[in-house]
Design a protein around this motif. Sequence first.
Motif, PDB file in Angstrom:
ATOM      1  N   ASN A 173     -12.169   4.597   6.734  1.00  0.00           N
ATOM      2  CA  ASN A 173     -13.336   4.058   5.840  1.00  0.00           C
ATOM      3  C   ASN A 173     -14.454   5.191   5.391  1.00  0.00           C
ATOM      4  O   ASN A 173     -15.223   4.988   4.238  1.00  0.00           O
TER       5      ASN A 173
ATOM      6  N   SER B 179       6.836  -1.350   3.741  1.00  0.00           N
ATOM      7  CA  SER B 179       5.490  -0.544   4.078  1.00  0.00           C
ATOM      8  C   SER B 179       5.199   0.236   2.579  1.00  0.00           C
ATOM      9  O   SER B 179       6.255   0.677   1.919  1.00  0.00           O
TER      10      SER B 179
ATOM     11  N   HIS C   2      -4.214   2.080   0.929  1.00  0.00           N
ATOM     12  CA  HIS C   2      -5.266   2.006   1.968  1.00  0.00           C
ATOM     13  C   HIS C   2      -5.537   0.367   1.962  1.00  0.00           C
ATOM     14  O   HIS C   2      -5.581  -0.141   3.079  1.00  0.00           O
ATOM     15  N   LYS C   3      -5.459  -0.361   0.669  1.00  0.00           N
ATOM     16  CA  LYS C   3      -5.476  -1.689   0.812  1.00  0.00           C
ATOM     17  C   LYS C   3      -4.477  -2.590   1.474  1.00  0.00           C
ATOM     18  O   LYS C   3      -4.804  -3.603   2.072  1.00  0.00           O
ATOM     19  N   ASP C   4      -3.344  -1.738   1.201  1.00  0.00           N
ATOM     20  CA  ASP C   4      -1.835  -2.483   1.904  1.00  0.00           C
ATOM     21  C   ASP C   4      -2.258  -2.408   3.374  1.00  0.00           C
ATOM     22  O   ASP C   4      -1.674  -3.451   4.140  1.00  0.00           O
ATOM     23  N   ASP C   5      -2.557  -1.399   3.754  1.00  0.00           N
ATOM     24  CA  ASP C   5      -2.587  -1.130   5.177  1.00  0.00           C
ATOM     25  C   ASP C   5      -3.657  -1.888   6.017  1.00  0.00           C
ATOM     26  O   ASP C   5      -3.710  -1.999   7.238  1.00  0.00           O
ATOM     27  N   ASN C   6      -4.801  -2.145   5.199  1.00  0.00           N
ATOM     28  CA  ASN C   6      -6.094  -2.792   5.856  1.00  0.00           C
ATOM     29  C   ASN C   6      -6.145  -4.518   5.537  1.00  0.00           C
ATOM     30  O   ASN C   6      -7.284  -5.009   5.514  1.00  0.00           O
ATOM     31  N   GLU C   7      -4.963  -4.957   4.975  1.00  0.00           N
ATOM     32  CA  GLU C   7      -5.277  -6.426   4.715  1.00  0.00           C
ATOM     33  C   GLU C   7      -4.813  -7.012   5.913  1.00  0.00           C
ATOM     34  O   GLU C   7      -4.234  -6.840   6.782  1.00  0.00           O
TER      35      GLU C   7
ATOM     36  N   ASP D 278      -5.057   2.469   8.376  1.00  0.00           N
ATOM     37  CA  ASP D 278      -5.550   1.574   8.984  1.00  0.00           C
ATOM     38  C   ASP D 278      -7.153   2.142   9.461  1.00  0.00           C
ATOM     39  O   ASP D 278      -7.235   3.323  10.279  1.00  0.00           O
ATOM     40  N   ASP D 279      -8.000   1.541   9.146  1.00  0.00           N
ATOM     41  CA  ASP D 279      -9.490   1.845   9.588  1.00  0.00           C
ATOM     42  C   ASP D 279     -10.049   3.177   9.203  1.00  0.00           C
ATOM     43  O   ASP D 279     -10.906   3.615   9.494  1.00  0.00           O
TER      44      ASP D 279
ATOM     45  N   SER E 236      -0.179   5.997   7.948  1.00  0.00           N
ATOM     46  CA  SER E 236      -1.257   4.809   8.280  1.00  0.00           C
ATOM     47  C   SER E 236      -2.507   5.140   7.765  1.00  0.00           C
ATOM     48  O   SER E 236      -2.980   6.165   8.261  1.00  0.00           O
TER      49      SER E 236
END
Length: 145
Positions: free
Chosen positions: A26, A16, A140-145, A23-24, A21
């Motif tokens: 935006n 990680s 952010h990119k890593d968590d939302n891929e 995630d989501d 986190s």
Amino acid sequence: MKFLATLLFTFSTLFSATYFSLDDVNSLHLHMSNKVEFMDEKQKDTLKKDIISKLKKAGFKFGEVDSAAFIIKIKSIEIEDGEVVHISIALGEDVLASRKDEIDIFAFTYYTDDLIEADEPYEETLDAINSLISKFINAHKDDNE
């Protein structure tokens, strides 16, 4: 048993980007606490606009209802040969704590910081902020891929 738990925790954190986190996430609302004397008001306003621009390019929206608080805090103290500058970036959100009773609280859901000794505090602070923002965008990119 403790060894196994430690081993599992170590391996899970290797894959990680952060312990947080994103995630989501935006929509953001920028809060900036800038307590340094080496930046004038014009430089502070330019910095704030540059940060918003960089985050918008990464896909974040600003000005929406229920946006997460994107917090940047800059403090410094003078030393003999320059200044020591502490920059922190955090994301704060309303979350539901899982306790005996469910409690709505405001919590940091992301945090990173940098402490620099600066001969040229303004330029070096900008570099550190850009690095921290890039780190946030990549997480952010890593968590939302």
